[in-house]
Design an enzyme around this catalytic site. Sequence first.
Site, mmCIF file in Angstrom:
data_model
loop_
_atom_site.group_PDB
_atom_site.id
_atom_site.type_symbol
_atom_site.label_atom_id
_atom_site.label_comp_id
_atom_site.label_asym_id
_atom_site.label_seq_id
_atom_site.Cartn_x
_atom_site.Cartn_y
_atom_site.Cartn_z
ATOM 1 N N LEU A 473 0.826 -1.207 0.000
ATOM 2 C CA LEU A 473 0.000 0.000 0.000
ATOM 3 C C LEU A 473 0.860 1.257 0.000
ATOM 4 C CD1 LEU A 473 -2.738 -0.920 2.664
ATOM 5 C CD2 LEU A 473 -2.968 -0.957 0.177
ATOM 6 N N CYS A 474 0.479 2.223 -0.814
ATOM 7 C CA CYS A 474 1.073 3.559 -0.782
ATOM 8 C C CYS A 474 -0.072 4.562 -0.838
ATOM 9 C CB CYS A 474 2.067 3.749 -1.921
ATOM 10 S SG CYS A 474 1.295 3.798 -3.564
ATOM 11 N N ALA A 475 0.238 5.820 -1.154
ATOM 12 C CA ALA A 475 -0.813 6.840 -1.157
ATOM 13 C C ALA A 475 -1.739 6.720 -2.353
ATOM 14 C CB ALA A 475 -0.195 8.237 -1.109
ATOM 15 N N GLY A 477 -1.107 4.174 -5.195
ATOM 16 C CA GLY A 477 -1.017 2.929 -5.947
ATOM 17 C C GLY A 477 0.149 2.866 -6.911
ATOM 18 N N TYR A 505 -3.717 3.350 -0.106
ATOM 19 C CA TYR A 505 -4.235 3.352 1.261
ATOM 20 C C TYR A 505 -5.569 4.090 1.295
ATOM 21 C CZ TYR A 505 -4.370 3.629 6.328
ATOM 22 O OH TYR A 505 -4.738 3.480 7.649
#
Length: 570
Positions: A473-475, A477, A505
């Site tokens: 997960l990141c901010a 994708g 996320y």
Amino acid sequence: MMQKLIAQIEKGKPFFEKLSRNIYLRAIRDGFISAMPVILFSSIFLLIAYVPNIFGFKWDKGMEAILMKPYNYTMGLVAFLVAGTTAKSLTDSFNRKLESTNQINFISTMLAAMCGFLFLASDPAKDGGFLSAFMGTKGLLTAFLSAFVTVIVYNFCVKRNITIKMPKEVPPNISQVFKDLIPFSAVIIILYALDLVIRNSFKSNVAEGILKLFEPLFTAADGWIGVTIIFGAFALFWFVGIHGPSIVEPAIAAITYANIEANFKLLQAGEHADKIITSGTQMFIVTFGGTGATLVVPFMFMWMTKSKRNKAIGRASVVPTFFGVNEPILFGAPLVLNPVFFIPFVLAPIVNVWIFKLFVEVLGMNSFSVNLPWTTPGPLGIIMGTGFGLWSFVLAITLIVVDIIIYYPFLKVYDSEILDEEEGRKESNSDLKEKVAANFDTKKADSILAASGVSDDAAKASNITEQTNVLVLCAGGGTSGLLANALNKAAEEYHVPVKAAAGGYGAHMDIMKEYQLIILAPQVASNYEDIKQDTDRLGIKLAKTQGAEYIKLTRDGQAALDFVQQQFEN
């Protein structure tokens, strides 16, 4: 001096990390992420309908109406939809604090927020039905209000068991309907009462009243000081390791999307699109190649440095940074928390938006009137987002040149430092090799290893024997895709039963139960404690990563597999 300044800024890091985890700001951000397919889909039809005008071709009125219908029926209702998606995200946050056997029904909160929004934003039409003037971007602030009130009321009722309780013999789905009845009714009554009070007092609906209330703020935000503070904050927060967009984006989301709509309406009327703060400004001017306006930086590392290390970092970072995923250069160089790059990292985005503002206000260039995917390369995003005007080509070239000028002197200083380090290591390694050669004969050991068949591949064996699904997960994708791809490639190469997927996320709640491990990229590592409540409840392993560590894992598939294995051994 620079070190002291950074140390002072870092003292505020705990506060800003807490702010970035605020459930209301996160609900706004995640609500927009969920609605992004609608926003991007609608923009396709804007491009088809109006880009040909630049080249002297205009659709007839009938065809224009056909092309605009998908836009009006999607983007024209975006606030109505965001009321529901924001309520859903906020419901997830409140549910973390409630017992697993007494949760808020997110479907019910979505419906209540959307119905409540209609009371606040729509006016009755003369021939029946209701008007939709404030159901698009003009109603976004009202959508947030409806979502927040809805979930707060539901939480109050569910937490205190102010619900209709049915006998145990009644099926759960029927019981849930009655359980939701009291909070749903309370939400509608409260919002309808607010609607009646505002209409009788100010002769307008709530959405129109809120828009008038915040209009001076919108105007101030579009000014020189406003754009400097807002967009300078993006880079300043990221420099000290806090994901700036998580704090700033929710605060300006309503302005950016409303201004896109306003610019489009101005163009339709044959006027100058002059609103500066838009989603396009943020994605393609301020974060030109990622936060810090780093589009040119990997190319500079690759072509303008003498250090082998810096050249290698540049080559590895060029492609992802070109598409707005700049973590490889942020943490690989590194740029963040590196005193040498503090000034250009914060200054370049500010100068970029100043130049853009000059182009719009002095040269008459049109501002952004179309929403595009954030992964669109910066120069292309500028050209497409502003309607393929001549000035957009000039602006893209200007920003590239200016950003090179800003970063160049600091890059030379940093490259000199790294060169000195490399020379020092080279001399040290040379001395060490001579000492080893003088005291040890490794030929015999090498022949034994070769005869026994021990190879590098054997060292790459993994203890993972069962199918393991990993969610990174990141901010947004993009960054998470780097690690997910590295894991999948290594798993295939070494025949390890690991499958990885990338996600953003906030959009993970409904899919996380399908995974055995969740890895947080540095952007969202500050959310570790929040998501751990969910992973512990579901029996899922959770790991967070730091900047340089994450970049190393994206470049070394075997190390990434080892990292996954370690999470199950701990």
